[in-house]
Design an enzyme around this catalytic site. Structure first.
Site, PDB file in Angstrom:
ATOM      1  N   LYS A 109     -32.365  31.963 -13.766  1.00 19.17           N
ATOM      2  CA  LYS A 109     -32.690  33.340 -13.409  1.00 19.17           C
ATOM      3  C   LYS A 109     -33.560  34.018 -14.462  1.00 19.17           C
ATOM      4  O   LYS A 109     -34.394  34.845 -14.115  1.00 19.17           O
ATOM      5  CB  LYS A 109     -31.421  34.152 -13.194  1.00 19.17           C
ATOM      6  CG  LYS A 109     -30.694  34.363 -14.471  1.00 19.17           C
ATOM      7  CD  LYS A 109     -29.800  35.544 -14.509  1.00 19.17           C
ATOM      8  CE  LYS A 109     -29.398  35.678 -15.965  1.00 19.17           C
ATOM      9  NZ  LYS A 109     -28.396  36.608 -16.243  1.00 19.17           N
ATOM     10  N   THR A 110     -33.383  33.665 -15.728  1.00 20.52           N
ATOM     11  CA  THR A 110     -34.207  34.308 -16.751  1.00 20.52           C
ATOM     12  C   THR A 110     -35.664  33.935 -16.535  1.00 20.52           C
ATOM     13  O   THR A 110     -36.557  34.769 -16.637  1.00 20.52           O
ATOM     14  CB  THR A 110     -33.748  33.904 -18.162  1.00 20.52           C
ATOM     15  OG1 THR A 110     -32.365  34.178 -18.275  1.00 20.52           O
ATOM     16  CG2 THR A 110     -34.494  34.694 -19.219  1.00 20.52           C
ATOM     17  N   ASP A 118     -30.968  43.082 -15.034  1.00 13.88           N
ATOM     18  CA  ASP A 118     -30.330  41.787 -15.226  1.00 13.88           C
ATOM     19  C   ASP A 118     -28.809  41.968 -15.180  1.00 13.88           C
ATOM     20  O   ASP A 118     -28.302  43.043 -15.480  1.00 13.88           O
ATOM     21  CB  ASP A 118     -30.750  41.237 -16.593  1.00 13.88           C
ATOM     22  CG  ASP A 118     -30.382  39.780 -16.756  1.00 13.88           C
ATOM     23  OD1 ASP A 118     -30.072  39.124 -15.750  1.00 13.88           O
ATOM     24  OD2 ASP A 118     -30.415  39.287 -17.911  1.00 13.88           O
ATOM     25  N   GLU A 119     -28.079  40.941 -14.836  1.00 11.38           N
ATOM     26  CA  GLU A 119     -26.605  40.988 -14.811  1.00 11.38           C
ATOM     27  C   GLU A 119     -26.102  42.214 -14.044  1.00 11.38           C
ATOM     28  O   GLU A 119     -25.246  42.967 -14.516  1.00 11.38           O
ATOM     29  CB  GLU A 119     -26.026  41.012 -16.241  1.00 11.38           C
ATOM     30  CG  GLU A 119     -26.477  39.890 -17.134  1.00 11.38           C
ATOM     31  CD  GLU A 119     -25.703  38.593 -16.936  1.00 11.38           C
ATOM     32  OE1 GLU A 119     -25.008  38.450 -15.908  1.00 11.38           O
ATOM     33  OE2 GLU A 119     -25.830  37.714 -17.803  1.00 11.38           O
ATOM     34  N   GLN A 163     -19.692  35.997 -11.089  1.00 16.90           N
ATOM     35  CA  GLN A 163     -19.529  36.028 -12.538  1.00 16.90           C
ATOM     36  C   GLN A 163     -19.223  37.435 -13.053  1.00 16.90           C
ATOM     37  O   GLN A 163     -19.473  37.742 -14.220  1.00 16.90           O
ATOM     38  CB  GLN A 163     -20.787  35.489 -13.227  1.00 16.90           C
ATOM     39  CG  GLN A 163     -20.994  34.003 -12.993  1.00 16.90           C
ATOM     40  CD  GLN A 163     -22.119  33.451 -13.840  1.00 16.90           C
ATOM     41  OE1 GLN A 163     -22.052  33.406 -15.056  1.00 16.90           O
ATOM     42  NE2 GLN A 163     -23.198  33.040 -13.183  1.00 16.90           N
ATOM     43  N   ARG A 183     -20.000  26.582 -17.522  1.00 22.68           N
ATOM     44  CA  ARG A 183     -20.723  26.492 -18.798  1.00 22.68           C
ATOM     45  C   ARG A 183     -21.017  25.035 -19.157  1.00 22.68           C
ATOM     46  O   ARG A 183     -21.860  24.746 -19.984  1.00 22.68           O
ATOM     47  CB  ARG A 183     -19.938  27.101 -19.970  1.00 22.68           C
ATOM     48  CG  ARG A 183     -19.522  28.541 -19.848  1.00 22.68           C
ATOM     49  CD  ARG A 183     -20.663  29.441 -19.609  1.00 22.68           C
ATOM     50  NE  ARG A 183     -20.763  29.740 -18.191  1.00 22.68           N
ATOM     51  CZ  ARG A 183     -21.842  30.257 -17.620  1.00 22.68           C
ATOM     52  NH1 ARG A 183     -22.912  30.510 -18.338  1.00 22.68           N
ATOM     53  NH2 ARG A 183     -21.878  30.508 -16.335  1.00 22.68           N
TER      54      ARG A 183
END
Length: 746
Positions: free
Chosen positions: A35-36, A220-221, A251, A604
């Site tokens: 996504k970044t 973002d987020e 998340q 992760r």
DNA sequence: GCCCGGTCGATTTTT
DNA sequence: TCGACCGGGC
């Protein structure tokens, strides 16, 4: 964050997200879905081929680390032009606005930012002023309510009490607190967001200026935004409605600090014309890890829905370890680490736990096996007393109205200005509606009517002169030398030298480190001033500099692990009551958040995921009998290899002790409890009249205290068994199970 | 001011 | 169990 080869083609979904031009866009970005990269390329594209000026683009993140990474990556393509982007954390974005337009809100531009310790101090002062007991009105609880209100965008005057006496008082404290923030010319973290909203509310011209400016807004987020942040984005995006939010409802793990998962779930309701793109291809993990993670998160009902997949191949099964004690678990982790050492660097491995308390036993084992590790979280650099002291000097120099900082340093190091003196000055300041600094800077003025002896007067005057001298000096000497000057002029450094203890020495080392922080800052920011440095530090955190180039095993809570990835992951303590945590048992939505947390932990892992749980765990000094987490039941067996066949199937049934069938290369602990106590959850105690088992989390009713929840059971199934029960707002009682005559409810 | 002992509380944490 | 914090006594 996954940085896959930038030369690699974007996948079709990513491409679509990058190319989407105008109108609201929701990018549901699964863990490790790049996504970044999408955000970065989207910004680059807007600038390169979209004809959008960098200053017309606003991109907000939650952490400095994320903002910095994004900035750097845009700069790789766009060079200097990237500097003109409005790319920052929510808080520093708002700070920038507020410094610029402070006067609209009756602040001067050099107002101070209060961190939560400053905030706590101010709350304590107000409780004292209002003559409220800090045992009834616990500062931490007041702080929680104030912050929560700010997160939810509720003003002090609108603070809802619902007729509750306690909450009514909280509202009054809140109002007083806000008044004092203005008197101190200070804002807390919540204020940065809320006051930005107030600013726009007060000045439609300013609002429309920024609404016009930000033709494109990227967040973002997004699942971590709170109501205030949501309102802010909504407001700013109102003109162009080019709002692109990126996030993952699966998340969302920060409800406790105000994150509102509804913000992402309801995006399409807020913007009916919104386009939704799912990024489900994962570039991080193996298919086995993803399948298991997908299976766990599927247990949640309220979600947008997403299934991660990868081309990385099936990979190895998840290694599941069920042990007897927490010590065994730690040994399992250590021996596994040692066996992986040939293939992986220590820095490629990480241990995640639900609560910080779990780290200790792991650390003991790691030390015993001489495995270098580093631990995240815990005492923060900027929270250390010596750093806070120096920060207080600096904050006082910039804004002496800030009484919290001023009082902290007034007698640090000791100058013989004691409590009584401070109280008299406080009283005088109140009486004359002046601030503390006004009084001490003209301490001999008869107007204050201070009955202080001449010795004390002189001491205060000396302190005021010191501040003046420091203020003079900071104009004259270069900033990078100023800190050292400060350490010496205040006598702080000498005070530590005189102590001649190892602790004092380490404080000096921290102060030296603090000068390095300033030096680094000045190297990175040529125009850096003391004021801008303070801003940076006030909004900084240790986690910003989690570099991964060190060869240590990484230990952290699952929360801290969000956004990170490691080839080898150990997720420990997957037990009922711990993970999911007891405190989530009451509400289904809290259990869902725990499940998301578990999902975050699992996703992760890039190559090897270990999950462990044990039957006995020392908790608050006594042994708790544990059962495997419900989340483990949700993982299909085909993705799992049992490293130890004990206990896994034991949920709901008394465990059968078969002894370790698996043992690692390292020495396995020989000592075992002689008898395995009957499982805690299976206690059907004769004194409890219910069919429900007495277990952690059970709801019970007591004849005197009423209804409560069992939070701790000690002594297992015996006549001495004690249960700690929480009855409503913080009232806890430790009772003998035998005599309490508890009735199990529900 | 400083040290000592008693008490209380213990999920997660960025900015 | 263990640490932080507070109040009392010197």
């Amino acid at each position: 964050m996954t940085i896959h080869d930038p030369r690699m083609q974007l996948n079709p979904k990513q491409q679509e997200a990058v190319e989407h031009r105008d109108g609201p866009l929701l990018i549901l970005a699964g863990a490790g879905s790049g996504k970044t990269r999408v955000l970065v390329e989207r910004i680059v594209r807007l600038m390169q081929t979209g004809g959008v000026n960098p200053w017309n683009i606003m991109a907000v993140t939650f952490t400095n680390k994320a903002a910095k990474e994004m900035k750097e990556r845009v700069a790789q393509s766009m060079g200097q032009r990237a500097n003109d982007l409005w790319m920052a954390t929510f808080h520093s974005f708002c700070l920038r606005l507020l410094r610029r337009h402070a006067e609209v809100l009756n602040y001067h531009t050099h107002f101070t930012i209060y961190d939560d310790l400053d905030q706590r101090s101010l709350i304590k002062k107000i409780l004292k002023d209002m003559q409220l007991s800090d045992t009834v009105y616990k500062p931490a609880s007041i702080q929680y309510h104030i912050n929560k209100a700010k997160n939810d965008g509720i003003k002090a005057e609108d603070f809802p009490s619902g007729g509750d006496f306690f909450l009514k008082k909280v509202g009054a404290i809140f109002a007083e607190y806000q008044k004092h923030l203005i008197l101190n010319q200070a804002m807390d973290f919540g204020d940065l967001i809320v006051n930005a909203l107030h600013l726009f509310g007060k000045s439609p011209e300013i609002l429309s200026k920024y609404q016009n400016q930000f033709q494109h807004i990227l967040v973002d987020e997004y699942q971590d935004t709170n109501k205030s942040q949501y309102a802010l984005i909504r407001l700013l995006a109102d003109k162009w409605k080019n709002v692109c939010v990126v996030g993952d409802d699966d998340q969302s793990i920060y409800k406790f600090r105000g994150a509102e998962i509804r913000n992402i779930l309801d995006f399409q309701r807020d913007y009916p014309q919104a386009k939704v793109i799912r990024l489900e291809q994962n570039y991080r993990s193996t298919q086995n890890i993803l399948n298991a993670s997908n299976a766990v998160i599927r247990g949640n009902t309220e979600r947008m829905g997403k299934e991660l997949w990868t081309q990385n191949g099936q990979g190895e099964c998840i290694r599941m370890f069920g042990g007897q004690t927490d010590h065994d678990e730690a040994e399992f982790v250590c021996s596994s680490i040692m066996s992986h050492r040939e293939k992986y660097r220590l820095g490629d491995m990480a241990i995640f736990y639900r609560t910080n308390a779990q780290s200790r036993i792991l650390e003991d084992s790691l030390r015993k096996h001489k495995i270098p590790y580093r631990i995240f979280g815990g005492i923060k650099f900027y929270d250390r007393a010596e750093i806070k002291d120096m920060m207080s000097y600096l904050k006082t120099l910039v804004n002496p109205s800030n009484t919290i900082s001023l009082k902290r340093i007034l007698n640090t190091p000791a100058r013989g200005i004691g409590k009584t003196t401070v109280e008299r000055i406080d009283a005088a300041a109140d009486r004359e509606s002046a601030c503390f600094w006004d009084v001490i800077s003209s301490v001999s003025d008869p107007r204050w009517a201070l009955e202080l002896n001449t010795g004390t007067m002189t001491k205060i005057e000396d302190f005021v002169k010191l501040i003046a001298r420091l203020n003079q000096a900071r104009q004259e000497i270069p900033l990078d030398d100023f800190l050292t000057f400060l350490y010496e002029q205040t006598g702080y450094w000498q005070m530590l030298t005189a102590e001649k203890t190892i602790e004092a020495q380490s404080r000096q080392e921290n102060l030296t480190e603090f000068t390095n922080v300033l030096d680094d800052y000045l190297h990175e920011n040529e125009e850096g001033t003391l004021e801008s440095f303070l801003d940076q530090i006030s909004l900084a955190s240790d986690t910003d500099k989690m570099d991964d180039n060190t060869d240590f095993v990484n230990l952290m809570t699952v929360h801290l692990a969000k956004g990170l990835e490691y080839p080898v992951v150990f997720l420990v303590g997957l037990e009922e009551g711990l993970f999911p945590h007891v405190r989530s048992f009451d509400k289904p939505e809290d259990i869902q958040e725990e499940r998301r947390l578990c999902y975050v932990g699992m996703t992760r892992a890039k190559e090897l995921l270990h999950i462990s749980f044990v039957n006995e765990r020392k908790l608050f000094g006594s042994t708790q009998y544990q059962i495997a987490s419900r989340f483990l039941d949700e993982i299909p067996e085909k993705h799992v290899t049992m490293m130890h066949d004990f206990g896994y199937q034991a949920r709901g049934a008394a465990p059968v002790h078969k002894g370790p069938s698996w043992s690692s290369t390292a020495s396995y602990p020989q000592t075992r409890k002689q008898s395995i106590p009957k499982h805690e959850t299976q206690i059907d105690y004769q004194y409890s009249q219910a069919e429900q088992p007495c277990r952690q989390g059970s709801r019970v009713r007591h004849a005197v205290f009423g209804e409560g929840k069992i939070i701790l059971i000690e002594g297992g199934n015996s006549d001495q068994a004690k249960v700690t029960i929480e009855f409503g707002r913080g009232i806890r009682k430790k009772l003998s199970l035998k005599h309490a005559n508890l009735v199990f409810v529900r």
